[in-house]
Design an enzyme around this catalytic site. Structure first.
Site, short mmCIF file in Angstrom:
data_model
loop_
_atom_site.label_atom_id
_atom_site.label_comp_id
_atom_site.label_asym_id
_atom_site.label_seq_id
_atom_site.Cartn_x
_atom_site.Cartn_y
_atom_site.Cartn_z
N SER A 176 0.67 -1.06 0.28
CA SER A 176 -0.44 0.64 0.27
C SER A 176 0.54 1.27 -0.16
O SER A 176 0.17 2.33 -0.93
CB SER A 176 -0.97 0.06 0.90
OG SER A 176 -0.27 -0.54 2.09
N HIS A 204 -5.22 -3.57 -3.11
CA HIS A 204 -4.38 -2.27 -4.20
C HIS A 204 -4.39 -2.73 -5.85
O HIS A 204 -3.80 -1.99 -6.83
CB HIS A 204 -3.26 -1.17 -3.80
CG HIS A 204 -3.04 -0.61 -2.82
ND1 HIS A 204 -3.87 0.43 -2.72
CD2 HIS A 204 -3.25 -1.67 -1.49
CE1 HIS A 204 -3.76 0.74 -1.41
NE2 HIS A 204 -3.61 0.10 -0.17
N LYS A 241 -12.14 1.01 -2.49
CA LYS A 241 -10.56 1.62 -3.74
C LYS A 241 -11.29 2.03 -4.93
O LYS A 241 -11.31 2.09 -5.04
CB LYS A 241 -9.31 0.90 -3.02
CG LYS A 241 -9.13 1.48 -1.27
CD LYS A 241 -7.77 0.45 -1.08
CE LYS A 241 -7.40 0.97 0.50
NZ LYS A 241 -6.48 0.06 1.62
#
Ligand SMILES: *Cc1c(COP(=O)(O)O)cnc(C)c1O
Length: 388
Positions: A176, A204, A241
């Site tokens: 991250s 991610h 995200k």
């Protein structure tokens, strides 16, 4: 006794006080915070979906159909058809038999690690793993073994120390704060040789990397549902995200998922994700699967940024992902550069200890498919003017 004011003053004096900004606009690359306009390079909305009109429409429609709250936990009446549909869509996307929704990625990590091993077990973690993986390890009461960042040979050796224990190796898929990708093929092979589970937190990576956006596993050419991997690979993804929504899921074989339904306390003892939010995620999965241009455009932005940094002598880290940290290696300098950028209308955050080790303070720059190439140029000029 608590001496809160004293502790806060100490924190301020060491330049470690954390401060919040209040957004006055929807999430996007152009944001208004505390009365000022910024071009933002700090969000994890990598595909630019957090204020996509189709998702906004899905949210409105779903709130009318399903109401605003789930009302109860999944096992006591709060589970709905739209949760089922989303779980199926996520399992299809991840290439696994089943998927299970959690309310957040943080809770998924606590639930998986503490739900699958306990005292007598052993959890192996990369030194740079996300805080929620570390906390899940602590909650499990298993023995914690950390290996140096990305060092799969060391991980393999550590796995050999307690061959009879239940063991999990947990790793970020894309790290991250560094943006690099874990050596999954080697880590999974080391786990398989010891009957250990490889648990991959791809918060991610999913939606962002791999030819179809299926994340770090796809990039490594690994099919989680193959005979070889079904028993030793479990994947976690977040919906807050790249998916521009909220929530998280764990994907794997039916056996792993059913075990989590029975044993993951952060699944059992909490209110289900609002069904309307699940409907938003369902619409988002469709966009993530079909709109490849978003990933292609990101790749263009990343190349442009890295080429621009090389021209200007700005030191880069080894990342091909939209997380492009610029190492500053000093707490005060990182804060000063971030402040300078903000005065120029560029929103970038300094990342400092304890999020990253002292001495590796950095600017965490992230790109979104909503950025234009001219936005990257503006950032490069800003970094140069800030003295990098
Ligand atoms: C953001 C993040 C999480 C937590 O996910 P949330 O849904 O925001 O709670 C977990 N792991 C990693 C690597 C993350 O970056």
């Amino acid at each position: 006794m608590f001496d809160l004011q004293n502790d806060l003053d100490d924190r301020r004096a060491s330049g470690l006080l954390r401060r919040r900004l209040s957004a006055e606009s929807a999430q996007g690359v152009r944001m208004r915070y505390d009365g000022r306009d910024y071009l933002s390079f700090c969000s994890n909305d990598y595909l630019g979906l957090a204020s996509h009109p189709d998702l906004q429409q899905a949210a409105c429609d779903a709130a009318r159909q399903w109401g605003t709250g789930a009302g109860a936990s999944h096992l006591l009446g709060g589970h709905s058809q739209v949760h089922d549909e989303l779980e199926q869509a996520l399992a299809d996307f991840a290439g696994t038999e089943r998927a299970l929704l959690f309310s957040t990625g943080y809770m998924a990590n606590l639930g998986v690690l503490a739900g699958l091993v306990g005292r007598g077990g052993c959890i192996h973690q990369d030194r740079l793993n996300h805080a929620s993986l570390i906390d899940g390890g602590l909650l499990s009461r298993a023995k914690l073994q950390r290996y140096p960042h990305g060092d799969h040979s060391r991980a393999r050796k550590n796995l050999a120390v307690n061959p009879d224990a239940r063991q999990i190796l947990a790793t970020d898929g894309v790290f991250s704060m560094d943006g690099d990708v874990a050596p999954l093929a080697q880590l999974i092979s080391a786990c398989r040789d010891r009957d250990a589970l490889c648990y991959i937190d791809d918060a991610h990576g999913l939606g962002v990397i791999g030819p179809q956006g299926r994340g770090a596993l796809e990039l490594a050419g690994i099919q989680p549902d193959s005979d070889e991997h079904r028993d030793c690979v479990l994947l976690m993804g977040t919906l807050g995200k790249a998916f521009g929504s909220f929530g998280a899921f764990v994907a794997g074989s039916g056996e792993w998922i059913e075990t989590l339904v029975q044993q993951a306390r952060t699944y059992i003892y909490t209110t289900a994700l609002p069904p309307a939010q699940a409907a938003v995620s369902l619409a988002s999965v469709e966009i993530v699967k079909t709109e490849h241009w978003r990933r292609e455009h990101l790749a263009v932005l990343i190349d442009r940024f890295r080429a621009g940094c090389r021209e200007r002598g700005i030191e880069l880290m080894a990342s091909d992902t939209p997380i492009q940290p610029v190492m500053v290696s000093d707490n005060q300098k990182a804060l000063d550069v971030a402040e300078h950028l903000r005065r120029n209308g560029l929103m970038v955050f300094a990342i400092r200890q304890p999020t990253v080790p002292a001495g590796s303070e950095r600017l965490r720059i992230t790109f979104s498919a909503s950025h234009a190439e001219a936005d990257v140029d503006r950032l490069l000029d800003g970094l140069e003017q800030a003295g990098l």
